[in-house]
Design a protein around this motif. Structure first.
Motif, PDB file in Angstrom:
ATOM      1  N   GLU A  19      24.023 -42.661 -42.411  1.00 16.13           N
ATOM      2  CA  GLU A  19      23.011 -43.047 -43.539  1.00 16.13           C
ATOM      3  C   GLU A  19      23.191 -41.768 -44.618  1.00 16.13           C
ATOM      4  N   ARG A  20      23.014 -42.056 -45.931  1.00 19.88           N
ATOM      5  CA  ARG A  20      23.185 -41.056 -46.913  1.00 19.88           C
ATOM      6  C   ARG A  20      21.805 -41.083 -47.881  1.00 19.88           C
ATOM      7  N   ARG A  76      26.395 -51.498 -29.343  1.00 25.92           N
ATOM      8  CA  ARG A  76      27.543 -51.822 -29.238  1.00 25.92           C
ATOM      9  C   ARG A  76      27.794 -53.104 -30.029  1.00 25.92           C
ATOM     10  N   ASP A  77      26.922 -54.182 -29.782  1.00 26.70           N
ATOM     11  CA  ASP A  77      27.000 -55.211 -30.324  1.00 26.70           C
ATOM     12  C   ASP A  77      25.789 -55.819 -31.103  1.00 26.70           C
ATOM     13  N   PRO A  78      25.541 -55.218 -31.924  1.00 21.55           N
ATOM     14  CA  PRO A  78      24.227 -55.663 -32.968  1.00 21.55           C
ATOM     15  C   PRO A  78      23.921 -57.026 -33.045  1.00 21.55           C
ATOM     16  N   ASP A  79      22.782 -57.256 -32.979  1.00 19.88           N
ATOM     17  CA  ASP A  79      22.265 -58.829 -33.057  1.00 19.88           C
ATOM     18  C   ASP A  79      22.077 -58.761 -34.544  1.00 19.88           C
ATOM     19  N   ALA A  80      21.798 -59.969 -35.105  1.00 16.56           N
ATOM     20  CA  ALA A  80      21.543 -60.369 -36.548  1.00 16.56           C
ATOM     21  C   ALA A  80      20.471 -59.428 -37.391  1.00 16.56           C
ATOM     22  N   GLU A  81      19.458 -59.115 -36.668  1.00 20.38           N
ATOM     23  CA  GLU A  81      18.370 -58.429 -37.195  1.00 20.38           C
ATOM     24  C   GLU A  81      18.925 -56.981 -37.335  1.00 20.38           C
ATOM     25  N   LEU A  82      19.570 -56.472 -36.348  1.00 26.95           N
ATOM     26  CA  LEU A  82      19.886 -54.976 -36.421  1.00 26.95           C
ATOM     27  C   LEU A  82      20.972 -54.945 -37.382  1.00 26.95           C
ATOM     28  N   ARG A  83      22.023 -56.093 -37.547  1.00 31.15           N
ATOM     29  CA  ARG A  83      23.069 -56.007 -38.492  1.00 31.15           C
ATOM     30  C   ARG A  83      22.499 -55.929 -40.100  1.00 31.15           C
ATOM     31  N   GLU A  84      21.532 -56.648 -40.219  1.00 27.36           N
ATOM     32  CA  GLU A  84      20.840 -56.680 -41.453  1.00 27.36           C
ATOM     33  C   GLU A  84      20.229 -55.352 -41.881  1.00 27.36           C
ATOM     34  N   GLY A 129      29.721 -52.161 -34.577  1.00 27.83           N
ATOM     35  CA  GLY A 129      28.344 -51.665 -33.741  1.00 27.83           C
ATOM     36  C   GLY A 129      27.674 -50.426 -34.670  1.00 27.83           C
ATOM     37  N   VAL A 130      26.601 -49.981 -34.050  1.00 24.64           N
ATOM     38  CA  VAL A 130      25.976 -48.821 -34.912  1.00 24.64           C
ATOM     39  C   VAL A 130      25.989 -47.770 -33.716  1.00 24.64           C
ATOM     40  N   GLU A 131      25.749 -46.577 -34.526  1.00 22.78           N
ATOM     41  CA  GLU A 131      26.085 -45.272 -33.540  1.00 22.78           C
ATOM     42  C   GLU A 131      24.949 -44.291 -33.884  1.00 22.78           C
ATOM     43  N   ARG A 132      24.720 -43.457 -32.645  1.00 19.41           N
ATOM     44  CA  ARG A 132      24.213 -42.177 -32.878  1.00 19.41           C
ATOM     45  C   ARG A 132      24.878 -41.126 -32.151  1.00 19.41           C
ATOM     46  N   SER A 133      25.950 -40.585 -32.848  1.00 22.84           N
ATOM     47  CA  SER A 133      26.625 -39.583 -32.233  1.00 22.84           C
ATOM     48  C   SER A 133      25.805 -38.176 -32.010  1.00 22.84           C
ATOM     49  N   ARG A 134      26.462 -37.230 -31.579  1.00 25.63           N
ATOM     50  CA  ARG A 134      25.714 -35.913 -31.378  1.00 25.63           C
ATOM     51  C   ARG A 134      25.483 -35.240 -32.555  1.00 25.63           C
ATOM     52  N   PHE A 135      24.633 -34.609 -32.701  1.00 28.70           N
ATOM     53  CA  PHE A 135      23.691 -34.081 -33.969  1.00 28.70           C
ATOM     54  C   PHE A 135      24.483 -33.245 -34.988  1.00 28.70           C
ATOM     55  N   SER A 136      24.513 -33.704 -36.120  1.00 30.62           N
ATOM     56  CA  SER A 136      25.242 -32.913 -37.397  1.00 30.62           C
ATOM     57  C   SER A 136      24.676 -33.656 -38.563  1.00 30.62           C
ATOM     58  N   VAL A 137      24.535 -32.620 -39.483  1.00 31.20           N
ATOM     59  CA  VAL A 137      24.290 -33.147 -41.159  1.00 31.20           C
ATOM     60  C   VAL A 137      25.128 -32.486 -41.980  1.00 31.20           C
ATOM     61  N   ARG A 194      20.762 -50.125 -45.074  1.00 34.98           N
ATOM     62  CA  ARG A 194      20.720 -48.653 -44.977  1.00 34.98           C
ATOM     63  C   ARG A 194      21.974 -48.124 -45.616  1.00 34.98           C
ATOM     64  N   GLY A 195      22.884 -49.394 -45.824  1.00 34.72           N
ATOM     65  CA  GLY A 195      24.172 -49.022 -46.735  1.00 34.72           C
ATOM     66  C   GLY A 195      25.224 -48.684 -45.470  1.00 34.72           C
ATOM     67  N   LEU A 196      25.145 -49.365 -44.322  1.00 38.92           N
ATOM     68  CA  LEU A 196      26.128 -48.916 -43.424  1.00 38.92           C
ATOM     69  C   LEU A 196      26.658 -50.440 -42.976  1.00 38.92           C
TER      70      LEU A 196
END
Length: 291
Positions: free
Chosen positions: A287-288, A28-36, A48-56, A41-43
């Motif tokens: 991610e792409r 929900r609240d990424p630290d500096a390392e996770l934001r970088e 925040g970062v997310e892992r929603s339910r699976f789909s490609v 990864r182009g995000l």
């Protein structure tokens, strides 16, 4: 071939509703390392970062068509967030809700959506995945279901697609081999599975440009599963969590077994400790990849 990871999480996703564990809080609240790391990864991690339910989502560069692998309950959110066009066809790997229930979004959105699924009868449900999809969504006139035989390639959205049986008890489940005929690019998906995949299936899932391999938790979590862990490596680390999902170690070993040029771990749960949950090889939504 362009691959967009719409959803990279497990049944509850990360962050999980109502959860204040360190992993969910960091998402929900990424630290500096996770934001970088996310930016690399182009995000855009500003929300925040997310892992929603699976789909490609897989776009065919040669034909302009696109294929959806599994219909996440987060369908609407994923398509709005990634701004990708609606798919021309879909494939359903198995009938668990986090891979299927988003198909209801076809209502009023599609003129026609061909949906492909396996034709093998599951002894637990007494019907195939294709039959289950057809029965559950018989009210959707826009959806037509094509029953496909495992290991026999079929065409969908200009791709050559093969359903590959994996091991996800008690239900039948399938990995996928997706090849773009014009370029030879290959995407593989392990599907939801334990590490003990039949050799014929492992061979069919080999030699990809990119493999999306399921890894739900860290191996240490096996001590909390009623059935423990299985498929131990030579050093004693379990590669299967319980009986139907790979651990992170299992996913990494499996990616090596199938000799993928590149891989990402998907279907990962928020139970993975925060210091392990955002490793470079564990996927994040959005991610792409260009193959």
């Amino acid at each position: 071939m362009e691959v967009t990871l719409l959803g990279t999480g497990d049944t509850t996703g990360t962050p999980t509703v109502g959860c204040d564990c360190d992993t969910c809080e960091r998402a929900r609240d990424p630290d500096a390392e996770l934001r970088e790391r996310a930016r690399e990864r182009g995000l855009d991690p500003s929300g925040g970062v997310e892992r929603s339910r699976f789909s490609v989502y897989v776009r065919n560069d040669e034909t302009g068509e696109s294929l959806l692998v599994d219909a996440s309950p987060d369908f609407r959110h994923q398509f709005l967030r990634e701004s990708v066009p609606l798919p021309d066809a879909a494939v359903i790997s198995h009938v668990h809700f986090d891979h299927l229930d988003g198909l209801g979004n076809a209502y009023r959105l599609f003129d026609h959506l061909p949906v492909h699924a396996a034709d093998e009868t599951d002894p637990v449900t007494d019907e195939s995945v294709a039959e289950t999809v057809r029965r559950r969504y018989d009210y959707l006139d826009t959806v037509s279901v094509s029953a496909e035989t495992p290991f026999e390639p079929f065409s969908a959205a200009g791709f050559e697609v093969t359903l590959v049986p994996v091991t996800h008890p008690p239900l039948l489940c399938y990995g996928l081999r997706i090849e773009e005929p014009q370029t030879g690019a290959v995407l593989l998906l392990s599907g939801d599975t334990c590490y003990d995949v039949p050799e014929r299936s492992k061979a069919a899932l080999s030699d990809a440009d990119l493999a999306l391999v399921e890894g739900i938790v860290h191996p240490e979590a096996c001590e909390f599963h009623p059935k423990g862990g299985a498929d131990h490596a030579a050093d004693g680390v379990p590669r299967t969590f319980g009986t139907k999902h790979m651990t992170l170690r299992g996913a990494r070993d499996f990616a090596g077994d199938i000799e993928a040029a590149e891989y990402r771990i998907v279907h990962t749960a928020h139970y993975v400790p925060a210091d392990l949950a955002f490793a470079d090889d564990i996927a994040l939504d959005g991610e792409r990849f260009t193959l």
